[in-house]
Design an enzyme around this catalytic site. Structure first.
Site, PDB file in Angstrom:
ATOM      1  N   SER A  21       0.827  -1.211   0.000  1.00  0.00           N
ATOM      2  CA  SER A  21       0.000   0.000   0.000  1.00  0.00           C
ATOM      3  C   SER A  21       0.860   1.260   0.000  1.00  0.00           C
ATOM      4  O   SER A  21       1.865   1.359   0.696  1.00  0.00           O
ATOM      5  CB  SER A  21      -0.884  -0.011   1.246  1.00  0.00           C
ATOM      6  OG  SER A  21      -1.683   1.162   1.286  1.00  0.00           O
ATOM      7  N   LYS A  45      -3.547   2.394  -2.069  1.00  0.00           N
ATOM      8  CA  LYS A  45      -3.171   3.383  -1.049  1.00  0.00           C
ATOM      9  C   LYS A  45      -4.256   3.420   0.036  1.00  0.00           C
ATOM     10  O   LYS A  45      -5.444   3.346  -0.262  1.00  0.00           O
ATOM     11  CB  LYS A  45      -3.067   4.750  -1.750  1.00  0.00           C
ATOM     12  CG  LYS A  45      -2.880   5.931  -0.846  1.00  0.00           C
ATOM     13  CD  LYS A  45      -1.439   6.144  -0.520  1.00  0.00           C
ATOM     14  CE  LYS A  45      -1.256   7.219   0.551  1.00  0.00           C
ATOM     15  NZ  LYS A  45       0.029   7.058   1.250  1.00  0.00           N
ATOM     16  N   GLY A  72       1.674  11.464   4.952  1.00  0.00           N
ATOM     17  CA  GLY A  72       0.509  11.775   5.780  1.00  0.00           C
ATOM     18  C   GLY A  72      -0.760  11.118   5.271  1.00  0.00           C
ATOM     19  O   GLY A  72      -1.881  11.570   5.540  1.00  0.00           O
ATOM     20  N   CYS A 129       0.593   3.377  10.411  1.00  0.00           N
ATOM     21  CA  CYS A 129       1.317   4.477   9.765  1.00  0.00           C
ATOM     22  C   CYS A 129       1.601   5.562  10.790  1.00  0.00           C
ATOM     23  O   CYS A 129       0.687   6.152  11.346  1.00  0.00           O
ATOM     24  CB  CYS A 129       0.518   5.039   8.595  1.00  0.00           C
ATOM     25  SG  CYS A 129       1.139   4.387   7.051  1.00  0.00           S
ATOM     26  N   ASN A 190       5.055  -2.479   8.951  1.00  0.00           N
ATOM     27  CA  ASN A 190       5.090  -1.165   8.300  1.00  0.00           C
ATOM     28  C   ASN A 190       6.448  -0.515   8.581  1.00  0.00           C
ATOM     29  O   ASN A 190       7.373  -1.176   9.043  1.00  0.00           O
ATOM     30  CB  ASN A 190       3.925  -0.318   8.837  1.00  0.00           C
ATOM     31  CG  ASN A 190       3.412   0.685   7.810  1.00  0.00           C
ATOM     32  OD1 ASN A 190       4.194   1.359   7.145  1.00  0.00           O
ATOM     33  ND2 ASN A 190       2.110   0.791   7.679  1.00  0.00           N
ATOM     34  N   THR A 191       6.533   0.781   8.361  1.00  0.00           N
ATOM     35  CA  THR A 191       7.788   1.531   8.511  1.00  0.00           C
ATOM     36  C   THR A 191       8.176   1.750   9.975  1.00  0.00           C
ATOM     37  O   THR A 191       7.346   1.569  10.872  1.00  0.00           O
ATOM     38  CB  THR A 191       7.608   2.905   7.853  1.00  0.00           C
ATOM     39  OG1 THR A 191       6.383   3.450   8.336  1.00  0.00           O
ATOM     40  CG2 THR A 191       7.535   2.797   6.350  1.00  0.00           C
ATOM     41  N   GLY A 243      11.695  -3.892   3.104  1.00  0.00           N
ATOM     42  CA  GLY A 243      13.032  -4.022   2.529  1.00  0.00           C
ATOM     43  C   GLY A 243      13.222  -5.155   1.554  1.00  0.00           C
ATOM     44  O   GLY A 243      14.357  -5.561   1.319  1.00  0.00           O
ATOM     45  N   GLY A 264       7.524  -2.742  -1.461  1.00  0.00           N
ATOM     46  CA  GLY A 264       7.157  -1.338  -1.302  1.00  0.00           C
ATOM     47  C   GLY A 264       8.152  -0.397  -1.950  1.00  0.00           C
ATOM     48  O   GLY A 264       8.095  -0.138  -3.154  1.00  0.00           O
ATOM     49  N   THR A 265       9.130   0.045  -1.161  1.00  0.00           N
ATOM     50  CA  THR A 265      10.088   1.057  -1.604  1.00  0.00           C
ATOM     51  C   THR A 265      10.812   0.686  -2.891  1.00  0.00           C
ATOM     52  O   THR A 265      11.158   1.566  -3.684  1.00  0.00           O
ATOM     53  CB  THR A 265      11.099   1.308  -0.452  1.00  0.00           C
ATOM     54  OG1 THR A 265      10.350   1.774   0.674  1.00  0.00           O
ATOM     55  CG2 THR A 265      12.138   2.335  -0.814  1.00  0.00           C
TER      56      THR A 265
HETATM   57  C1  LIG Z   1       5.817   6.732   0.066  1.00  0.00           C
HETATM   58  C2  LIG Z   1       5.189   5.653   0.898  1.00  0.00           C
HETATM   59  C3  LIG Z   1       3.820   5.692   1.169  1.00  0.00           C
HETATM   60  C4  LIG Z   1       3.233   4.695   1.948  1.00  0.00           C
HETATM   61  N1  LIG Z   1       1.887   4.739   2.187  1.00  0.00           N
HETATM   62  C5  LIG Z   1       1.294   3.730   2.883  1.00  0.00           C
HETATM   63  C6  LIG Z   1      -0.108   3.700   3.057  1.00  0.00           C
HETATM   64  O1  LIG Z   1      -0.858   4.557   2.582  1.00  0.00           O
HETATM   65  N2  LIG Z   1      -0.627   2.662   3.769  1.00  0.00           N
HETATM   66  C7  LIG Z   1       0.146   1.660   4.302  1.00  0.00           C
HETATM   67  O2  LIG Z   1      -0.388   0.737   4.923  1.00  0.00           O
HETATM   68  N3  LIG Z   1       1.483   1.662   4.127  1.00  0.00           N
HETATM   69  C8  LIG Z   1       2.066   2.674   3.434  1.00  0.00           C
HETATM   70  N4  LIG Z   1       3.409   2.664   3.238  1.00  0.00           N
HETATM   71  C9  LIG Z   1       4.231   1.576   3.840  1.00  0.00           C
HETATM   72  C10 LIG Z   1       4.519   0.468   2.833  1.00  0.00           C
HETATM   73  O3  LIG Z   1       3.329  -0.149   2.384  1.00  0.00           O
HETATM   74  C11 LIG Z   1       5.428  -0.608   3.468  1.00  0.00           C
HETATM   75  O4  LIG Z   1       4.742  -1.183   4.569  1.00  0.00           O
HETATM   76  C12 LIG Z   1       6.733  -0.041   3.997  1.00  0.00           C
HETATM   77  O5  LIG Z   1       7.255   0.919   3.118  1.00  0.00           O
HETATM   78  C13 LIG Z   1       7.772  -1.126   4.250  1.00  0.00           C
HETATM   79  O6  LIG Z   1       8.057  -1.871   3.105  1.00  0.00           O
HETATM   80  P1  LIG Z   1       9.292  -1.503   2.105  1.00  0.00           P
HETATM   81  O7  LIG Z   1      10.524  -1.423   2.954  1.00  0.00           O
HETATM   82  O8  LIG Z   1       9.300  -2.603   1.107  1.00  0.00           O
HETATM   83  O9  LIG Z   1       8.940  -0.176   1.510  1.00  0.00           O
HETATM   84  C14 LIG Z   1       4.026   3.643   2.464  1.00  0.00           C
HETATM   85  C15 LIG Z   1       5.395   3.598   2.179  1.00  0.00           C
HETATM   86  C16 LIG Z   1       5.984   4.578   1.397  1.00  0.00           C
HETATM   87  C17 LIG Z   1       7.463   4.497   1.110  1.00  0.00           C
END
Ligand SMILES: Cc1cc2nc3c(=O)[nH]c(=O)nc-3n(C[C@H](O)[C@H](O)[C@H](O)COP(=O)(O)O)c2cc1C
Length: 303
Positions: A21, A45, A72, A129, A190-191, A243, A264-265
């Site tokens: 997402s 999203k 946000g 988030c 998540n992050t 990651g 994600g990223t």
């Molecule tokens: C720019 C950005 C926007 C994100 N928006 C959402 C969101 O709207 N809802 C959500 O559950 N996670 C959101 N995430 C988190 C990602 O879905 C994912 O959980 C997180 O980035 C970790 O995975 P990754 O390291 O592969 O990016 C967002 C991440 C990024 C980088």
């Protein structure tokens, strides 16, 4: 013959890769950039009960091997989302899951009901988030998290996944609480919270200063969460997230106990990464005569 199909609770996926997402927009437009058939599903999203304007720019910045963001959760609200995206859900070649976010349990239920009516096949509840200005991070507390899941469960019979936070002190307690409240699986995770500064201008990397840190450095943090929850709650399906950059990262999550992973990223650097990662995963399995994903899930060996 190698099969990459997998099962996450009540849901069957043709591959264990899921687009995360917030990293592929509403999913619909992403279909013109990348081949969505390589994904078992893609998560739209997160959407809230009302429109959220998002935070001020700059709200994305590189940070080491990862990335900071403070979007946000800018979104148009469930009513506009359902009108815009709902009718196009069936036009892309992968199931599009909805993602719900809100400031309280009732708000989550409103969004889940709207996503269900719009025709999504599954709902992801985003409890994690950390960049909501006035909001709490539900995923830090088992009771807060369970109350949201119970509210969502009361308005939909769709499969429900719950996205938790690596910032939780005891993620196994939160996972147990959401499972008892009706979650079909958990997304781990998540992050993490992060921040950075420009050493010349001395300004923060993000206008909001603090934001969400994602990308490669998140992987060991999320894998620790997967491992702990898989051991504590063996019956609860897990989707790993954090990651994933290549096929071996997918295998690592599966060994730790996940049945699927989210990307994600990696999409920001390489929008078509899903195809490469699926190819790498298939090659890894072929070379070792691993015939199915289930052979890898939770297959960690002791020292
Ligand atoms: C720019 C950005 C926007 C994100 N928006 C959402 C969101 O709207 N809802 C959500 O559950 N996670 C959101 N995430 C988190 C990602 O879905 C994912 O959980 C997180 O980035 C970790 O995975 P990754 O390291 O592969 O990016 C967002 C991440 C990024 C980088």
């Amino acid at each position: 013959m190698t099969s990459v199909a997998t099962v996450v609770g009540p849901v069957s996926l043709r591959t264990p890769l899921i687009a995360a997402s917030g990293t592929v927009g509403s999913v619909i437009d992403f279909a013109s950039t990348a081949d969505l058939t390589v994904y078992g599903a893609a998560v739209a999203k997160s959407v809230a009960p009302e429109p959220w304007p998002g935070r001020s720019a700059p709200r994305i910045a590189p940070a080491g091997a990862g990335m900071l963001n403070s979007i946000g959760i800018q979104n148009p609200g469930i009513e506009a989302w359902a009108a815009e995206v709902g009718p196009r859900l069936g036009t892309v070649p992968t199931p599009v899951w909805g993602s719900a976010v809100a400031h309280d349990a009732e708000g989550f239920a409103v969004v889940a009901k709207g996503l269900d009516a719009a025709g999504v096949p599954a709902v992801e509840v985003n409890l994690s988030c950390p960049n909501i200005e006035d909001g709490r991070l539900f995923a830090l507390d088992p009771d807060d998290s369970a109350s949201v899941v119970a509210a969502v469960r009361s308005v939909t019979s769709l499969p429900v996944g719950v996205k938790l936070s690596p910032n939780a002190e005891r993620i196994t307690d939160v996972a147990a609480a959401v499972a008892a409240a009706g979650a079909d699986w958990v997304v781990l995770t998540n992050t993490v919270w992060g921040a950075g500064f420009d050493t010349e201008t001395r300004r923060p990397s993000l206008a909001a200063v603090s934001g969400c840190y994602s990308g490669a450095p998140l992987k060991p943090i999320a894998i620790r969460c997967v491992w702990e929850v898989a051991r504590a709650l063996p019956g609860l399906p897990i989707i790993g997230c954090g990651g994933v950059m290549d096929g071996r990262d997918v295998v690592e999550y599966l060994i730790a106990g996940a049945s699927a992973v989210q990307l994600g990223t990696v999409h920001f650097r390489e929008p078509r990464a899903g195809r490469r990662i699926l190819h790498q995963l298939t090659r890894f399995m072929d070379k070792r005569r691993i015939e199915g994903i289930a052979e890898l899930v939770g297959s960690a060996e002791p020292w």
